[in-house]
Design a protein around this motif. Structure first.
Motif, short mmCIF file in Angstrom:
data_model
loop_
_atom_site.label_atom_id
_atom_site.label_comp_id
_atom_site.label_asym_id
_atom_site.label_seq_id
_atom_site.Cartn_x
_atom_site.Cartn_y
_atom_site.Cartn_z
N TYR A 50 -11.18 -1.48 -52.34
CA TYR A 50 -12.61 -1.31 -52.06
C TYR A 50 -13.12 -0.02 -52.69
CZ TYR A 50 -16.29 0.65 -49.02
OH TYR A 50 -17.40 1.28 -48.53
N GLN A 76 -6.82 -14.65 -54.06
CA GLN A 76 -6.70 -15.90 -53.30
C GLN A 76 -5.75 -16.84 -54.01
OE1 GLN A 76 -10.34 -18.17 -52.79
NE2 GLN A 76 -9.62 -19.07 -50.86
N TYR A 134 -15.67 -4.85 -53.75
CA TYR A 134 -14.38 -5.24 -53.18
C TYR A 134 -13.66 -6.19 -54.13
CZ TYR A 134 -16.87 -3.88 -48.87
OH TYR A 134 -17.60 -3.21 -47.92
N PHE A 156 -7.39 -9.07 -49.08
CA PHE A 156 -8.00 -7.83 -49.54
C PHE A 156 -7.05 -7.07 -50.47
CE2 PHE A 156 -10.48 -4.05 -49.44
CZ PHE A 156 -9.60 -2.99 -49.26
N LEU A 172 -14.15 -21.04 -44.47
CA LEU A 172 -13.31 -19.87 -44.20
C LEU A 172 -13.88 -19.06 -43.05
CD1 LEU A 172 -12.94 -18.71 -47.92
CD2 LEU A 172 -11.07 -19.59 -46.53
N LEU A 196 -12.57 -7.49 -44.80
CA LEU A 196 -12.51 -8.70 -43.99
C LEU A 196 -11.10 -9.26 -44.07
CD1 LEU A 196 -15.79 -10.65 -44.81
CD2 LEU A 196 -15.37 -8.98 -43.02
N PHE A 217 -9.23 -12.76 -43.70
CA PHE A 217 -9.58 -14.18 -43.72
C PHE A 217 -8.48 -15.04 -43.14
CE2 PHE A 217 -13.42 -14.71 -46.28
CZ PHE A 217 -13.57 -13.46 -46.86
N GLY A 218 -8.88 -16.21 -42.59
CA GLY A 218 -7.94 -17.26 -42.29
C GLY A 218 -7.67 -18.09 -43.54
N LYS A 219 -6.82 -19.12 -43.40
CA LYS A 219 -6.45 -19.92 -44.57
C LYS A 219 -7.53 -20.91 -44.96
CE LYS A 219 -1.45 -19.69 -43.93
NZ LYS A 219 -0.19 -20.48 -43.81
N GLY A 220 -8.46 -21.17 -44.06
CA GLY A 220 -9.52 -22.10 -44.37
C GLY A 220 -9.26 -23.50 -43.86
N GLU A 228 -10.15 2.46 -50.27
CA GLU A 228 -9.09 1.78 -49.54
C GLU A 228 -8.32 0.88 -50.48
OE1 GLU A 228 -10.48 -0.34 -46.09
OE2 GLU A 228 -8.48 -0.99 -45.50
N ARG A 268 -1.61 -2.59 -49.19
CA ARG A 268 -0.22 -2.45 -49.62
C ARG A 268 0.17 -3.59 -50.56
NH1 ARG A 268 -0.21 -3.81 -44.27
NH2 ARG A 268 0.72 -5.82 -43.71
N GLY A 273 -6.45 -18.15 -47.65
CA GLY A 273 -7.71 -17.43 -47.67
C GLY A 273 -7.62 -16.21 -48.56
N PRO A 274 -8.74 -15.62 -48.92
CA PRO A 274 -8.71 -14.41 -49.74
C PRO A 274 -7.99 -13.27 -49.02
CG PRO A 274 -10.92 -15.38 -49.72
CD PRO A 274 -10.12 -16.10 -48.67
N TYR A 307 -10.54 -9.07 -54.05
CA TYR A 307 -9.69 -9.91 -53.23
C TYR A 307 -8.86 -10.81 -54.15
CZ TYR A 307 -11.71 -8.91 -48.64
OH TYR A 307 -12.09 -8.30 -47.47
#
Lengths: 113, 114
Positions: free
Chosen positions: B48, B37, B33, B45, A87, A101, A103-106, B56, B59, B42-43, B35
């Motif tokens: 936090y 997935q 934090y 957010f 990732l 952070l 993230f991209g999709k990986g 934070e 939405r 990817g994860p 997240y």
């Protein structure tokens, strides 16, 4: 809006066959670019942080590089245990060191023995 | 203290039920934090905390989601009236110093809504 694009989506390598994973990013002021490794069913594991264009970091068979638009994760002579999802994530200057952070999709890497 | 601990590791619930997940950060880590997935992504957010203050929220965190961190130690994430689209891995990360270089992720809680 911050965007992170990783390519290819999946990569199959033979053991010992070196290759590179790409991470392209669009952000308004990069604070840091992060690479993580994620094994199936587990949380991401930190690998590298890069802060400025031209910076490089190495760890065992992995080397990460950074330009103004993209980062590469080079894998030299990979082994089956390098198989994982890699990732890429970015952090922007806007909200400081503790900000989220993105993230991209990986990229799912499979290394065959 | 071996790392960030998340419980449960797996949760299967029926649509419409409420669920709560717990995250125990590494001792003395004051930043936490959450997240989410989904498969092949990817994860993303969610929210936090710095100590007990929620600083934070994404939405993505609809009114059905609420997170707390009483006393700045462990944190809980509650989802009310779960929907099938809530099925995902929920990840928690904590850090002590500024920045993400010394942040650690937990193993995650996998939620399946049926």
């Amino acid at each position: 809006e911050d965007q992170v694009t990783q390519s290819p989506e999946a990569l199959r390598l033979q053991e010992g066959e070196s290759s590179s994973l790409n991470c392209s990013y669009t952000v308004s002021g990069l604070r840091g670019l992060f690479w993580y490794r994620q094994d199936p069913g587990k949380g991401p594991e930190f690998l590298f942080t890069l802060y400025s264009a031209g910076e490089e970091k190495e760890k065992e068979r992995l080397k990460a590089t950074l330009t103004k638009k993209e980062s590469f994760l080079h894998i030299t002579a990979p082994k089956p245990e390098d198989s994982a999802t890699y990732l890429c994530a970015v952090q922007t200057q806007r909200t400081g060191a503790n900000s989220k952070l993105t993230f991209g999709k990986g990229i799912t890497l499979s290394v065959r023995p | 203290d071996t790392g960030v601990s998340q419980n449960p590791r797996h949760k299967i619930t029926k649509r419409g039920q409420n669920v709560t997940f717990r995250c125990d950060p590494i001792s003395e880590h004051n930043r936490l934090y959450w997240y989410r997935q989904t498969l092949g992504q990817g994860p993303e957010f969610l929210t936090y905390f710095q100590n007990e203050a929620q600083l934070e929220k994404s939405r993505l965190l609809s009114d059905r989601f609420s997170a707390e961190r009483p006393k700045g130690s462990f944190s809980t994430l509650e989802i009310q009236r779960t929907e099938q689209g809530d099925s995902a891995m929920y990840l928690c990360a904590s850090s002590f110093r500024e920045g993400w270089t010394e942040a650690f992720f937990g193993q995650g809680t996998r939620l399946t809504v049926v």
